[in-house]
Design an enzyme around this catalytic site. Structure first.
Site, mmCIF file in Angstrom:
data_model
loop_
_atom_site.group_PDB
_atom_site.id
_atom_site.type_symbol
_atom_site.label_atom_id
_atom_site.label_comp_id
_atom_site.label_asym_id
_atom_site.label_seq_id
_atom_site.Cartn_x
_atom_site.Cartn_y
_atom_site.Cartn_z
ATOM 1 N N LYS A 1 -6.597 7.954 -18.056
ATOM 2 C CA LYS A 1 -5.694 6.875 -17.807
ATOM 3 C C LYS A 1 -4.425 6.946 -16.596
ATOM 4 C CE LYS A 1 -7.160 3.734 -21.337
ATOM 5 N NZ LYS A 1 -6.629 2.861 -22.244
ATOM 6 N N ASP B 1 1.012 10.457 -27.161
ATOM 7 C CA ASP B 1 0.627 9.744 -28.131
ATOM 8 C C ASP B 1 1.482 9.479 -29.647
ATOM 9 O OD1 ASP B 1 -0.955 8.926 -30.488
ATOM 10 O OD2 ASP B 1 -2.499 9.840 -30.019
ATOM 11 N N SER C 1 9.984 -7.939 -28.384
ATOM 12 C CA SER C 1 10.654 -8.870 -28.274
ATOM 13 C C SER C 1 11.026 -10.791 -28.882
ATOM 14 C CB SER C 1 8.087 -9.099 -28.828
ATOM 15 O OG SER C 1 8.085 -10.546 -29.370
ATOM 16 N N TYR D 1 3.080 -7.021 -36.274
ATOM 17 C CA TYR D 1 3.783 -7.099 -35.338
ATOM 18 C C TYR D 1 5.362 -7.602 -35.238
ATOM 19 C CZ TYR D 1 4.386 -7.504 -29.489
ATOM 20 O OH TYR D 1 5.185 -7.205 -28.835
ATOM 21 N N LYS E 1 9.301 -5.230 -34.013
ATOM 22 C CA LYS E 1 9.599 -6.090 -33.672
ATOM 23 C C LYS E 1 11.096 -5.950 -33.463
ATOM 24 C CE LYS E 1 7.308 -4.515 -29.910
ATOM 25 N NZ LYS E 1 7.151 -3.911 -28.917
ATOM 26 N N SER F 1 -1.403 -9.832 -20.258
ATOM 27 C CA SER F 1 -1.346 -8.421 -20.297
ATOM 28 C C SER F 1 -2.722 -7.471 -21.133
ATOM 29 C CB SER F 1 -0.547 -7.066 -20.856
ATOM 30 O OG SER F 1 -0.097 -7.072 -22.334
#
Ligand SMILES: NC(=O)c1ccc[n+]([C@@H]2O[C@H](COP(=O)([O-])OP(=O)(O)OC[C@H]3O[C@@H](n4cnc5c(N)ncnc54)[C@H](OP(=O)(O)O)[C@@H]3O)[C@@H](O)[C@H]2O)c1
Length: 335
Positions: free
Chosen positions: A63, A87, A167, A202, A206, A239
């Site tokens: 990728k 990774d 975020s 999540y 953040k 995204s």
């Protein structure tokens, strides 16, 4: 102004493409998660801005190479850019990456952008997967690249950057007691399958990033080390970040995107602003292409927040030690 109106206003704010530093033609940048979303767009900007060397960190070489080929073609810079594998589910991969970083003659910024939203509970290295990827491995990389950033700042008389992508979801009022109410080790407390909820975990990860950035910056005065450490919110954007989430959450996110989202390119301007920002951004939260400490709620900056910040910091260092990747914080923060 209620937070929801603030969010809509922020999303509607026009973002300028940041002005690159005058020495960008001599500069080397690392962007993690560079094969998609903000990472890809930020990398493209760095190519167009004439950066000397851009290292695209990707967990899939395939990728990464595909993205590099497309960027080279689009920017007509066929000899710039390289893909390095990284990774973040594997601290050993972070160490191998950091070993290559030590061979660079110069590093101007680490833009630690790679991150995940986990739809399902999964453990790795003794903790929940998104804690490992977004916090523990991301901070391990930040720690391991610091010596090269410090050395480059000294050697070339520049200010270098350790920019962590966070975020605004971390700052919502419902986040206030998520972490300070946990008993015992923060990472163990957030690694319980029974209480795991994607849309809580999540922002938790953040928030931990923001607290770690604040603590690290407090130990590393820019005037002594020349490294600016900051946290940046790209804003709500199109995204592939929601690739793992369930159907219901996806529908909600899609509707919100149609109403409010920016493109990933627009979001990437925030990453560049933070990676080019001056010492006023040290330890700070950046958003809408500016230092935006006024968005950081009192429950983070007050005494309770500071206690939580220190606790998170100690638990982070302890965790890195437990998984066999100790950090000598004294060596990093003593001249
Ligand atoms: N999109 C938003 O609205 C939004 C808002 C606020 C903050 N953010 C933050 O912005 C950052 C970038 O997200 P994005 O929206 O651009 O999403 P994205 O398109 O999904 O990009 C995430 C990148 O991180 C990489 N990554 C994921 N897990 C990894 C691992 N274990 N090791 C190495 N790389 C890994 C991905 O690689 P693969 O392609 O191989 O999976 C991808 O390149 C994240 O930190 C996210 O939390 C996003």
């Amino acid at each position: 102004m209620p937070r929801v109106f603030g969010f809509i206003k922020d999303q509607r704010t026009n973002l300028p493409v940041p002005k690159p530093p005058t020495n960008i033609a001599d500069a080397t940048y690392i962007v993690t998660g560079a094969n998609s979303g903000f990472g890809l767009e930020c990398t493209k900007h760095l190519f167009r801005m004439d950066a000397k060397r851009v290292i695209m960190a990707a967990r899939s070489r395939c990728k990464g190479e595909a993205a590099l080929t497309a960027i080279r073609r689009e920017t007509s810079r066929p000899n710039v850019g390289e893909v390095w594998e990284l990774d973040l589910t594997s601290p050993d991969s972070v160490e191998a990456f950091a070993k290559r970083v030590r061979t660079l003659d110069r590093l101007d910024a680490l833009i630690a952008n790679a991150g995940v939203v986990m739809a399902n509970f999964q453990m790795a290295e003794g903790i929940e997967m998104s804690l490992l990827v977004n916090v523990v491995s991301t901070m391990l990389l930040a720690f391991r690249t610091l010596p090269k950033l410090q050395e480059s700042a000294r050697k070339f008389g520049v200010q270098t950057h350790n920019t962590i992508v966070t975020s605004n979801s971390a700052l919502e009022s419902e986040m206030e007691h998520n972490i300070d109410s946990l008993q015992g080790d923060v990472f163990d407390g957030l690694s319980k399958e029974k209480s795991f909820k994607t849309m809580v975990q999540y922002p938790n990860t953040k928030l931990l990033e923001i607290l770690a950035v604040r603590q690290l910056a407090s130990l590393l005065p820019v005037s002594e080390f020349g490294v600016i450490v900051n946290a940046v919110n790209p804003g709500f954007c199109y995204s592939e970040l929601d690739r793992n989430v369930g159907t219901m959450a996806k529908v909600g996110i899609t509707v919100m995107r149609v109403l409010l989202a920016r493109t990933a390119e627009e979001g990437s301007r925030n990453l560049l602003q933070a990676a080019f920002a001056g010492p006023e951004s040290h330890g700070a939260y950046c958003s809408e292409c500016q230092v935006k400490e006024r968005d950081v709620p009192a429950w983070i900056t007050n005494d309770v927040g500071k206690t939580t910040q220190k606790r998170v910091w100690l638990d982070l260092l302890k965790r890195l030690d437990t998984i066999g990747h100790s950090i000598d914080i004294k060596a990093l923060t003593t001249k």
